[in-house]
Design a protein around this motif. Structure first.
Motif, PDB file in Angstrom:
ATOM      1  N   GLU A 235       0.831  -1.203   0.000  1.00 67.02           N
ATOM      2  CA  GLU A 235       0.000   0.000   0.000  1.00 67.02           C
ATOM      3  C   GLU A 235       0.867   1.255   0.000  1.00 67.02           C
ATOM      4  N   LEU A 236       1.969   1.234   0.755  1.00 68.49           N
ATOM      5  CA  LEU A 236       2.883   2.383   0.781  1.00 68.49           C
ATOM      6  C   LEU A 236       3.558   2.583  -0.572  1.00 68.49           C
ATOM      7  N   GLU A 237       3.953   1.470  -1.212  1.00 74.73           N
ATOM      8  CA  GLU A 237       4.569   1.558  -2.539  1.00 74.73           C
ATOM      9  C   GLU A 237       3.581   2.151  -3.539  1.00 74.73           C
ATOM     10  N   THR A 238       2.344   1.695  -3.480  1.00 77.77           N
ATOM     11  CA  THR A 238       1.316   2.221  -4.382  1.00 77.77           C
ATOM     12  C   THR A 238       1.118   3.716  -4.146  1.00 77.77           C
ATOM     13  N   LEU A 239       1.108   4.111  -2.882  1.00 75.88           N
ATOM     14  CA  LEU A 239       0.970   5.525  -2.538  1.00 75.88           C
ATOM     15  C   LEU A 239       2.137   6.331  -3.096  1.00 75.88           C
ATOM     16  N   ALA A 240       3.368   5.833  -2.922  1.00 75.55           N
ATOM     17  CA  ALA A 240       4.554   6.547  -3.396  1.00 75.55           C
ATOM     18  C   ALA A 240       4.534   6.727  -4.913  1.00 75.55           C
ATOM     19  N   GLN A 241       4.196   5.661  -5.631  1.00 71.90           N
ATOM     20  CA  GLN A 241       4.179   5.739  -7.091  1.00 71.90           C
ATOM     21  C   GLN A 241       3.040   6.621  -7.588  1.00 71.90           C
ATOM     22  N   THR A 242       1.903   6.572  -6.896  1.00 77.94           N
ATOM     23  CA  THR A 242       0.776   7.445  -7.264  1.00 77.94           C
ATOM     24  C   THR A 242       1.137   8.910  -7.053  1.00 77.94           C
ATOM     25  N   LEU A 243       1.809   9.187  -5.938  1.00 82.49           N
ATOM     26  CA  LEU A 243       2.229  10.555  -5.635  1.00 82.49           C
ATOM     27  C   LEU A 243       3.205  11.068  -6.683  1.00 82.49           C
ATOM     28  N   PHE A 244       4.181  10.223  -7.066  1.00 81.87           N
ATOM     29  CA  PHE A 244       5.152  10.629  -8.085  1.00 81.87           C
ATOM     30  C   PHE A 244       4.445  10.930  -9.407  1.00 81.87           C
ATOM     31  N   LYS A 245       3.536  10.054  -9.815  1.00 81.37           N
ATOM     32  CA  LYS A 245       2.816  10.264 -11.070  1.00 81.37           C
ATOM     33  C   LYS A 245       2.005  11.551 -11.025  1.00 81.37           C
ATOM     34  N   GLN A 246       1.331  11.768  -9.914  1.00 82.90           N
ATOM     35  CA  GLN A 246       0.489  12.955  -9.788  1.00 82.90           C
ATOM     36  C   GLN A 246       1.316  14.235  -9.889  1.00 82.90           C
ATOM     37  N   TRP A 247       2.497  14.228  -9.265  1.00 81.96           N
ATOM     38  CA  TRP A 247       3.304  15.448  -9.212  1.00 81.96           C
ATOM     39  C   TRP A 247       4.176  15.643 -10.448  1.00 81.96           C
ATOM     40  N   PHE A 248       4.789  14.547 -10.953  1.00 80.15           N
ATOM     41  CA  PHE A 248       5.850  14.722 -11.944  1.00 80.15           C
ATOM     42  C   PHE A 248       5.548  14.139 -13.326  1.00 80.15           C
ATOM     43  N   ILE A 249       4.367  13.570 -13.483  1.00 77.80           N
ATOM     44  CA  ILE A 249       3.920  13.129 -14.810  1.00 77.80           C
ATOM     45  C   ILE A 249       2.659  13.897 -15.199  1.00 77.80           C
ATOM     46  N   ASP A 250       1.690  13.955 -14.256  1.00 76.93           N
ATOM     47  CA  ASP A 250       0.466  14.717 -14.510  1.00 76.93           C
ATOM     48  C   ASP A 250       0.636  16.193 -14.136  1.00 76.93           C
ATOM     49  N   PHE A 251       1.694  16.502 -13.362  1.00 77.39           N
ATOM     50  CA  PHE A 251       2.013  17.869 -12.930  1.00 77.39           C
ATOM     51  C   PHE A 251       0.859  18.506 -12.147  1.00 77.39           C
ATOM     52  N   GLU A 252       0.272  17.686 -11.268  1.00 76.17           N
ATOM     53  CA  GLU A 252      -0.807  18.174 -10.411  1.00 76.17           C
ATOM     54  C   GLU A 252      -0.336  18.327  -8.966  1.00 76.17           C
ATOM     55  N   PHE A 253       0.919  18.743  -8.798  1.00 75.05           N
ATOM     56  CA  PHE A 253       1.425  19.065  -7.469  1.00 75.05           C
ATOM     57  C   PHE A 253       0.693  20.326  -6.974  1.00 75.05           C
ATOM     58  N   PRO A 254       0.661  20.551  -5.671  1.00 71.68           N
ATOM     59  CA  PRO A 254      -0.067  21.729  -5.167  1.00 71.68           C
ATOM     60  C   PRO A 254       0.645  23.038  -5.509  1.00 71.68           C
ATOM     61  N   ASN A 255      -0.116  23.979  -6.042  1.00 73.46           N
ATOM     62  CA  ASN A 255       0.467  25.288  -6.311  1.00 73.46           C
ATOM     63  C   ASN A 255       0.500  26.116  -5.031  1.00 73.46           C
ATOM     64  N   GLU A 256       0.797  27.400  -5.142  1.00 76.22           N
ATOM     65  CA  GLU A 256       0.937  28.234  -3.943  1.00 76.22           C
ATOM     66  C   GLU A 256      -0.372  28.368  -3.167  1.00 76.22           C
ATOM     67  N   ASN A 257      -1.482  28.051  -3.831  1.00 75.84           N
ATOM     68  CA  ASN A 257      -2.787  28.105  -3.153  1.00 75.84           C
ATOM     69  C   ASN A 257      -3.264  26.717  -2.721  1.00 75.84           C
ATOM     70  N   GLY A 258      -2.408  25.705  -2.903  1.00 75.92           N
ATOM     71  CA  GLY A 258      -2.779  24.347  -2.535  1.00 75.92           C
ATOM     72  C   GLY A 258      -3.653  23.656  -3.545  1.00 75.92           C
ATOM     73  N   GLU A 259      -3.767  24.227  -4.742  1.00 71.51           N
ATOM     74  CA  GLU A 259      -4.586  23.649  -5.800  1.00 71.51           C
ATOM     75  C   GLU A 259      -3.719  22.870  -6.783  1.00 71.51           C
ATOM     76  N   PRO A 260      -4.303  21.871  -7.502  1.00 75.54           N
ATOM     77  CA  PRO A 260      -3.522  21.113  -8.492  1.00 75.54           C
ATOM     78  C   PRO A 260      -2.982  22.055  -9.570  1.00 75.54           C
ATOM     79  N   TYR A 261      -1.668  22.017  -9.786  1.00 75.23           N
ATOM     80  CA  TYR A 261      -0.990  23.012 -10.624  1.00 75.23           C
ATOM     81  C   TYR A 261      -1.529  23.076 -12.048  1.00 75.23           C
ATOM     82  N   LYS A 262      -1.469  21.973 -12.787  1.00 77.90           N
ATOM     83  CA  LYS A 262      -1.786  22.014 -14.214  1.00 77.90           C
ATOM     84  C   LYS A 262      -3.255  22.297 -14.463  1.00 77.90           C
ATOM     85  N   SER A 263      -4.143  21.583 -13.763  1.00 82.48           N
ATOM     86  CA  SER A 263      -5.576  21.761 -13.996  1.00 82.48           C
ATOM     87  C   SER A 263      -6.092  23.089 -13.460  1.00 82.48           C
TER      88      SER A 263
END
Length: 384
Positions: free
Chosen positions: A152-180
């Motif tokens: 479960e931790l591995e799945t979480l880590a890989q999901t987090l990486f994909k969200q931030w560095f492939i989909d680029f939906e890391f939190p912006n300065e307002n805590g919102e998904p960056y790209k969308s």
């Protein structure tokens, strides 16, 4: 251990042949091969507790099954005579035997019912069987729980990486998904990335250190000197060789270090064994300041897979420094990278700690298994 009674294995279980499964549609019953569950099928071959033994291949890879199942034709399954022995106790007992010594094959290791039926098994009374089985099962349950948590931790880590560095939906300065949320993007040699980010070589995010050429003629199995990590040790995390040789460019690896084998399979793994020298044909990725181990692993994983999958026409494929020199990485800004490092390091530490505990539990289980089954250790000694 007192009150032992000796039986032939044929007295305790009826060994049956598995069957072809190609005609079976997908379903809910596990289909076992020598490597474990292959898929799930529509029918079961047997519905009671059973022990599965490889007929060909890795002969010591036994399975205990307590649910309806199907078994392939390269596996034996069994009907156990439960008036004489608890199925799981018999499974644990057989685990102490080196079934590979019963091999009757030539090119492919093989077992026959004739050979297996003659194996002699010493069985204690039912109460002792129950006590031993409960002790070993409790350890197996803890090991399985650790495996589940780490999965479960591995799945979480890989999901987090994909969200931030492939989909680029890391939190912006307002805590919102960056790209969308309309975050600015820019073209790069790796495709569109957030504006202000860069692309660099692998050496901008990690040092790459290669194993040293320790002399095999100086290896020993008596624990003299310092253990040595070879490619074959990456799956078990248990070095099989030691050396007293000390090389000027030798690198010692500790639990949590990210290493990669450079022959046959190029898989990035976190070492979970004891401190050991890194042998030749392995390399160590040591993240630079500001870059987490999980980030580096996920960056190199697809690039390693590319070279593994593109190498054809040779018996054993090889990874070289020239291949690693081509590795590229996105370079996030320091704020995003710092936040990811903080979060991912927390996940990573949990994975490593759980893995260490699992290894300790596995060692304890295997030690108790041998000593309890052979009678070198009594139940009351454990209770005390």
């Amino acid at each position: 251990m007192t009150n032992l009674k000796e039986y032939k294995l044929s007295d305790l279980m009826e060994i049956k042949y598995g069957k072809d499964h190609k005609h079976l549609a997908d379903g809910s019953y596990p289909l076992f091969g020598s490597g474990g569950i292959m898929r799930y099928v529509e029918k079961s071959i047997y519905e009671e507790e059973s022990i599965l033994i490889p007929r060909k291949g890795t002969l010591s890879n036994l399975f205990y099954v307590n649910e309806p199942f199907w078994s392939v034709d390269t596996m034996f399954w069994s009907k156990i005579k439960q008036d004489l022995v608890l199925p799981k106790y018999l499974y644990y007992t057989l685990k102490t035997y080196n079934l590979a010594e019963l091999n009757v094959g030539s090119a492919v290791p093989s077992l026959t019912t004739e050979v297996l039926n003659k194996v002699l098994i010493s069985i204690p009374d039912k109460n002792t069987q129950t006590s031993i089985t409960e002790i070993l099962t409790s350890l197996d349950d803890k090991i399985e729980l650790n495996n589940k948590i780490n999965h479960e931790l591995e799945t979480l880590a890989q999901t987090l990486f994909k969200q931030w560095f492939i989909d680029f939906e890391f939190p912006n300065e307002n805590g919102e998904p960056y790209k969308s949320s309309g975050g600015e993007m820019a073209d790069s040699e790796l495709g569109v990335i957030p504006k202000g980010w860069g692309v660099g070589s692998i050496y901008e995010i990690s040092d790459v250190i290669y194993g040293a050429p320790f002399k095999s003629k100086l290896f020993n199995q008596e624990g003299k000197g310092f253990p040595l990590i070879r490619i074959r040790d990456m799956k078990t995390f248990q070095p099989q060789n030691w050396t007293e040789e000390v090389l000027p460019k030798g690198t010692k690896i500790v639990a949590g270090d990210l290493i990669v084998g450079m022959d046959a399979e190029f898989r990035p793994i976190f070492w979970l064994g004891q401190p050991a020298w890194l042998n030749q044909r392995l390399c160590y990725f040591n993240p630079k300041k500001g870059f987490s181990k999980l980030f580096v692993r996920e960056i190199i994983r697809p690039q390693l897979a590319f070279f593994e999958n593109s190498s054809v026409g040779t018996t054993v494929i090889h990874l070289g420094k020239a291949d690693i020199d081509t590795f590229k990485s996105i370079i996030p800004n320091k704020i995003v990278m710092g936040l990811f490092e903080e979060i991912s390091n927390s996940i990573f530490e949990k994975i490593i700690n759980n893995s260490k505990e699992k290894n300790q539990l596995t060692y304890l289980r295997d030690l108790l298994l041998k000593k309890l089954i052979t009678g070198d250790l009594e139940i009351n000694e454990i209770n005390n």
